[in-house]
Design an enzyme around this catalytic site. Structure first.
Site: not given
Ligand SMILES: Nc1ncnc2c1ncn2[C@@H]1O[C@H](COP(=O)(O)OP(=O)(O)OP(=O)(O)O)[C@@H](O)[C@H]1O
Ligand SMILES: Cc1ncc(CO)c(N)n1
Length: 282
Positions: A173, A206-208
């Site tokens: 990602k 929470g995007t991931g």
């Molecule tokens: N500002 C943004 N604009 C568009 N898409 C985004 C943006 N930020 C994240 N994404 C998308 O959101 C999805 C999750 O990516 P990201 O790399 O943020 O995951 P993550 O770090 O695991 O998330 P988390 O914040 O839940 O730990 C991917 O499809 C990424 O391209």
């Molecule tokens: C419970 C939980 N799972 C995953 C993440 C990652 O975004 C978080 N912040 N909290």
């Protein structure tokens, strides 16, 4: 109706973890069940405490789900210890679970560590071999591949390395890249970029979790892996574009939208004009 199961941690702030997963699966048209690996005392500003489920209790949660409402796909999120990872691996193999999506959650958006170092090794040994797809962000892909990622070419090299080391597809990602939010899917015989314009929204908590749950929901409905990623990418872009601004830190996304601007999904997982989501038009 199809169902998907989330095996993940609870986020009391509602933006990530189980709470994000249940909303995402519901709005992607499948019934959602959940096995909670840990409670987190968390909000948009940070993680204040974690209370893990016992391995025995997690076993009972998974058994309760699989012996009653068998999931068509499973998403695995935060699992902080080796003992819990082993339970998940053993139970999912026992039940011949299909369509396993592993989000190798390591660090929260706020910076808090959500897995211990020993458990990262167990995750590699026990979960990656049974996953259909794993969805690391850039820091997670650096750890899994053992190389730094600074450019799109590095992303490609690292994702290919992970895909050759393990029998699963890899979606690296790009949310942590400074420019576009492009994600890279590496499968055994193909490589594909999913382009995403970076949306100017600081609320990315929470995007991931949301992306991996949307992939699991679409796999549960029978879409191919590539189509499931495509649909999940559209979903996350919509949820970020819908611009919710809650809390004092990196806030949660807005799930009360639909891909065409008005309708959510009916019980067949098809967009339905009869079934309008409260708040969807705001
Ligand atoms: N500002 C943004 N604009 C568009 N898409 C985004 C943006 N930020 C994240 N994404 C998308 O959101 C999805 C999750 O990516 P990201 O790399 O943020 O995951 P993550 O770090 O695991 O998330 P988390 O914040 O839940 O730990 C991917 O499809 C990424 O391209
Ligand atoms: C419970 C939980 N799972 C995953 C993440 C990652 O975004 C978080 N912040 N909290």
């Amino acid at each position: 109706m199809y169902s998907a199961c989330s095996i993940a941690g609870s986020d009391s702030g509602g933006g990530a973890g189980i709470q994000a997963d249940l909303k995402t699966m519901t709005l992607n048209g499948v019934f959602a069940t959940s096995a909670i690996t840990a409670l987190t005392a968390q909000n948009t500003t940070g993680v204040f405490d974690i209370m893990e489920a016992s391995p025995e209790f997690l076993t009972k949660e998974i058994d309760a789900i699989f012996t009653d409402i068998r999931p068509d796909a499973v998403k695995i999120g935060m699992v902080s210890s080796s003992a819990l990872i082993r339970v998940i691996s053993e139970r999912l193999q026992f039940y011949h679970a299909e369509h396993i999506v592993v989000d190798p959650v390591m660090v929260a958006t706020s910076g808090a560590k959500l897995i211990n170092d020993e458990a990262i090794e167990t995750l590699k040994e026990e979960l990656l071999p049974i996953a259909e797809i794993i969805t690391p962000n850039i820091p997670e892909a650096e750890i899994l591949s053992g190389m730094p990622i600074k450019t799109a070419d590095d992303m490609m090299t690292a994702a290919k390395k992970i895909a050759s080391d393990y029998p699963c597809a890899v979606l690296c990602k790009g949310g942590h890249h400074v420019n576009d939010a492009d994600d890279l899917l590496v499968q055994k015989d193909s490589v594909q970029w999913f382009k995403g314009r970076r949306i100017d929204n600081p609320n990315t908590h929470g995007t991931g979790c949301t992306l991996s749950s949307a992939i699991a929901a679409n796999l549960a409905k029978g879409f191919s892996l590539t189509d499931s990623v495509q649909r999940a990418k559209a979903y996350i872009s919509g949820a970020l574009q819908a611009m919710l601004d809650l809390g004092q830190g990196s806030g949660p996304m807005n799930h009360a939208f639909d891909l065409n601007g008005e309708f959510v999904y009916n019980s067949d997982g098809k967009a339905s004009p009869e079934f309008r989501c409260a708040g969807g038009n705001q």
